[in-house]
Design a protein around this motif. Structure first.
Motif, PDB file in Angstrom:
ATOM      1  N   ARG A   1       0.802  -1.211   0.000  1.00  0.00           N
ATOM      2  CA  ARG A   1       0.000   0.000   0.000  1.00  0.00           C
ATOM      3  C   ARG A   1       0.839   1.267   0.000  1.00  0.00           C
ATOM      4  O   ARG A   1       0.362   2.288   0.434  1.00  0.00           O
ATOM      5  N   ASN A   2       1.986   1.279  -0.402  1.00  0.00           N
ATOM      6  CA  ASN A   2       2.856   2.449  -0.306  1.00  0.00           C
ATOM      7  C   ASN A   2       2.472   3.541  -1.294  1.00  0.00           C
ATOM      8  O   ASN A   2       3.297   4.041  -2.031  1.00  0.00           O
ATOM      9  N   LYS A   3       1.215   3.895  -1.296  1.00  0.00           N
ATOM     10  CA  LYS A   3       0.746   4.985  -2.144  1.00  0.00           C
ATOM     11  C   LYS A   3       1.133   6.309  -1.506  1.00  0.00           C
ATOM     12  O   LYS A   3       1.174   6.430  -0.283  1.00  0.00           O
ATOM     13  N   PRO A   4       1.394   7.324  -2.336  1.00  0.00           N
ATOM     14  CA  PRO A   4       1.761   8.625  -1.762  1.00  0.00           C
ATOM     15  C   PRO A   4       0.590   9.272  -1.025  1.00  0.00           C
ATOM     16  O   PRO A   4      -0.574   9.011  -1.336  1.00  0.00           O
ATOM     17  N   LEU A   5       0.915  10.088  -0.051  1.00  0.00           N
ATOM     18  CA  LEU A   5      -0.093  10.874   0.656  1.00  0.00           C
ATOM     19  C   LEU A   5      -0.327  12.137  -0.158  1.00  0.00           C
ATOM     20  O   LEU A   5       0.611  12.846  -0.504  1.00  0.00           O
ATOM     21  N   ILE A   6      -1.569  12.425  -0.462  1.00  0.00           N
ATOM     22  CA  ILE A   6      -1.890  13.587  -1.287  1.00  0.00           C
ATOM     23  C   ILE A   6      -2.418  14.708  -0.400  1.00  0.00           C
ATOM     24  O   ILE A   6      -3.334  14.506   0.394  1.00  0.00           O
ATOM     25  N   ILE A   7      -1.802  15.873  -0.557  1.00  0.00           N
ATOM     26  CA  ILE A   7      -2.205  17.067   0.188  1.00  0.00           C
ATOM     27  C   ILE A   7      -2.541  18.150  -0.821  1.00  0.00           C
ATOM     28  O   ILE A   7      -1.820  18.343  -1.793  1.00  0.00           O
ATOM     29  N   PHE A   8      -3.623  18.852  -0.574  1.00  0.00           N
ATOM     30  CA  PHE A   8      -3.976  19.967  -1.438  1.00  0.00           C
ATOM     31  C   PHE A   8      -3.224  21.209  -0.990  1.00  0.00           C
ATOM     32  O   PHE A   8      -3.201  21.538   0.191  1.00  0.00           O
ATOM     33  N   GLY A   9      -2.599  21.859  -1.953  1.00  0.00           N
ATOM     34  CA  GLY A   9      -1.819  23.060  -1.647  1.00  0.00           C
ATOM     35  C   GLY A   9      -0.618  22.713  -0.789  1.00  0.00           C
ATOM     36  O   GLY A   9      -0.003  21.662  -0.932  1.00  0.00           O
ATOM     37  N   LEU A  10      -0.306  23.611   0.133  1.00  0.00           N
ATOM     38  CA  LEU A  10       0.854  23.418   1.004  1.00  0.00           C
ATOM     39  C   LEU A  10       0.526  22.629   2.267  1.00  0.00           C
ATOM     40  O   LEU A  10       1.405  22.289   3.048  1.00  0.00           O
ATOM     41  N   GLY A  11      -0.750  22.368   2.506  1.00  0.00           N
ATOM     42  CA  GLY A  11      -1.150  21.608   3.687  1.00  0.00           C
ATOM     43  C   GLY A  11      -1.077  22.400   4.977  1.00  0.00           C
ATOM     44  O   GLY A  11      -0.895  21.845   6.047  1.00  0.00           O
ATOM     45  N   GLN A  12      -1.245  23.703   4.872  1.00  0.00           N
ATOM     46  CA  GLN A  12      -1.104  24.556   6.053  1.00  0.00           C
ATOM     47  C   GLN A  12      -2.394  24.750   6.839  1.00  0.00           C
ATOM     48  O   GLN A  12      -2.364  25.313   7.926  1.00  0.00           O
ATOM     49  N   THR A  13      -3.523  24.305   6.320  1.00  0.00           N
ATOM     50  CA  THR A  13      -4.782  24.416   7.055  1.00  0.00           C
ATOM     51  C   THR A  13      -4.664  23.646   8.364  1.00  0.00           C
ATOM     52  O   THR A  13      -4.125  22.544   8.402  1.00  0.00           O
ATOM     53  N   LYS A  14      -5.174  24.236   9.436  1.00  0.00           N
ATOM     54  CA  LYS A  14      -5.042  23.632  10.772  1.00  0.00           C
ATOM     55  C   LYS A  14      -6.403  23.318  11.380  1.00  0.00           C
ATOM     56  O   LYS A  14      -7.357  24.055  11.186  1.00  0.00           O
ATOM     57  N   HIS A  15      -6.433  22.222  12.122  1.00  0.00           N
ATOM     58  CA  HIS A  15      -7.647  21.777  12.806  1.00  0.00           C
ATOM     59  C   HIS A  15      -7.270  21.126  14.134  1.00  0.00           C
ATOM     60  O   HIS A  15      -6.140  20.732  14.348  1.00  0.00           O
ATOM     61  N   HIS A  16      -8.276  20.937  14.966  1.00  0.00           N
ATOM     62  CA  HIS A  16      -8.165  20.083  16.151  1.00  0.00           C
ATOM     63  C   HIS A  16      -8.690  18.725  15.708  1.00  0.00           C
ATOM     64  O   HIS A  16      -9.854  18.401  15.912  1.00  0.00           O
TER      65      HIS A  16
ATOM     66  N   ALA B   1       0.533  14.523   7.643  1.00  0.00           N
ATOM     67  CA  ALA B   1       1.095  13.783   6.503  1.00  0.00           C
ATOM     68  C   ALA B   1       2.570  13.473   6.723  1.00  0.00           C
ATOM     69  O   ALA B   1       3.028  12.355   6.428  1.00  0.00           O
ATOM     70  N   GLN B   2       3.332  14.420   7.252  1.00  0.00           N
ATOM     71  CA  GLN B   2       4.756  14.187   7.518  1.00  0.00           C
ATOM     72  C   GLN B   2       4.948  13.099   8.567  1.00  0.00           C
ATOM     73  O   GLN B   2       5.840  12.255   8.446  1.00  0.00           O
ATOM     74  N   PHE B   3       4.104  13.102   9.576  1.00  0.00           N
ATOM     75  CA  PHE B   3       4.176  12.091  10.630  1.00  0.00           C
ATOM     76  C   PHE B   3       3.933  10.697  10.045  1.00  0.00           C
ATOM     77  O   PHE B   3       4.694   9.757  10.286  1.00  0.00           O
ATOM     78  N   ILE B   4       2.880  10.563   9.240  1.00  0.00           N
ATOM     79  CA  ILE B   4       2.563   9.272   8.616  1.00  0.00           C
ATOM     80  C   ILE B   4       3.644   8.890   7.609  1.00  0.00           C
ATOM     81  O   ILE B   4       4.065   7.738   7.535  1.00  0.00           O
ATOM     82  N   SER B   5       4.118   9.871   6.851  1.00  0.00           N
ATOM     83  CA  SER B   5       5.162   9.627   5.856  1.00  0.00           C
ATOM     84  C   SER B   5       6.419   9.057   6.499  1.00  0.00           C
ATOM     85  O   SER B   5       7.040   8.123   5.967  1.00  0.00           O
ATOM     86  N   GLN B   6       6.804   9.592   7.641  1.00  0.00           N
ATOM     87  CA  GLN B   6       7.990   9.089   8.342  1.00  0.00           C
ATOM     88  C   GLN B   6       7.773   7.684   8.889  1.00  0.00           C
ATOM     89  O   GLN B   6       8.669   6.846   8.830  1.00  0.00           O
ATOM     90  N   LEU B   7       6.560   7.431   9.409  1.00  0.00           N
ATOM     91  CA  LEU B   7       6.287   6.108   9.971  1.00  0.00           C
ATOM     92  C   LEU B   7       6.231   5.028   8.896  1.00  0.00           C
ATOM     93  O   LEU B   7       6.667   3.899   9.118  1.00  0.00           O
TER      94      LEU B   7
ATOM     95  N   SER C   1       7.245   5.484   5.498  1.00  0.00           N
ATOM     96  CA  SER C   1       8.175   5.715   4.385  1.00  0.00           C
ATOM     97  C   SER C   1       7.450   5.862   3.049  1.00  0.00           C
ATOM     98  O   SER C   1       7.777   5.188   2.067  1.00  0.00           O
ATOM     99  N   VAL C   2       6.442   6.700   3.047  1.00  0.00           N
ATOM    100  CA  VAL C   2       5.718   7.001   1.804  1.00  0.00           C
ATOM    101  C   VAL C   2       5.889   8.484   1.485  1.00  0.00           C
ATOM    102  O   VAL C   2       6.005   9.314   2.390  1.00  0.00           O
ATOM    103  N   PRO C   3       5.897   8.818   0.194  1.00  0.00           N
ATOM    104  CA  PRO C   3       6.091  10.217  -0.184  1.00  0.00           C
ATOM    105  C   PRO C   3       4.822  11.045   0.007  1.00  0.00           C
ATOM    106  O   PRO C   3       3.719  10.515   0.076  1.00  0.00           O
ATOM    107  N   ILE C   4       5.017  12.352   0.086  1.00  0.00           N
ATOM    108  CA  ILE C   4       3.911  13.308   0.151  1.00  0.00           C
ATOM    109  C   ILE C   4       3.858  14.024  -1.195  1.00  0.00           C
ATOM    110  O   ILE C   4       4.882  14.494  -1.693  1.00  0.00           O
TER     111      ILE C   4
END
Length: 103
Positions: A1-16, A54-60, A62-65
């Motif tokens: 399942r090593n599909k890349p993580l897709i983020i729209f734009g820069l991924g700067q939107t923040k949430h709780h 996404a960075q946290f999951i990517s590191q765990l 080893s999938v690209p963003i």
């Protein structure tokens, strides 16, 4: 399942963000409360960007963003003290993600 993580734009939107198990725990606890109706905003205590998750999951895993399209930036901020006081809920999104990905 090593599909890349897709983020729209820069991924700067923040949430709780909140994990489904923490949300379920809060819902079950709310059903046991015998008081009148109350409204709760559920979320983790950390305000986190889409990119940070996404960075946290990517590191765990080893999938690209991959960044695509444009981000419609809309940050959300909650007062999570009420959920802690009433439910004793202290969700930790990153711990939950790590546990789930290591299963």
């Amino acid at each position: 399942r090593n599909k890349p993580l897709i983020i729209f734009g820069l991924g700067q939107t923040k949430h709780h963000f909140i994990h489904v198990e923490d949300a379920t725990e809060a819902i079950i606890k709310s059903l046991r409360i015998r008081k009148g109706l109350e409204v709760f905003n559920l979320g983790s205590f950390q305000v986190v960007s889409h990119l940070k998750i996404a960075q946290f999951i990517s590191q765990l895993k080893s999938v690209p963003i991959v960044h695509r399209g444009r981000e419609k930036r809309l940050d959300f901020y909650l007062n999570t003290h009420h959920q802690q006081r009433v439910f004793g809920l202290k969700p930790n999104l990153f711990l939950r993600i790590k546990q789930e990905l290591n299963e």
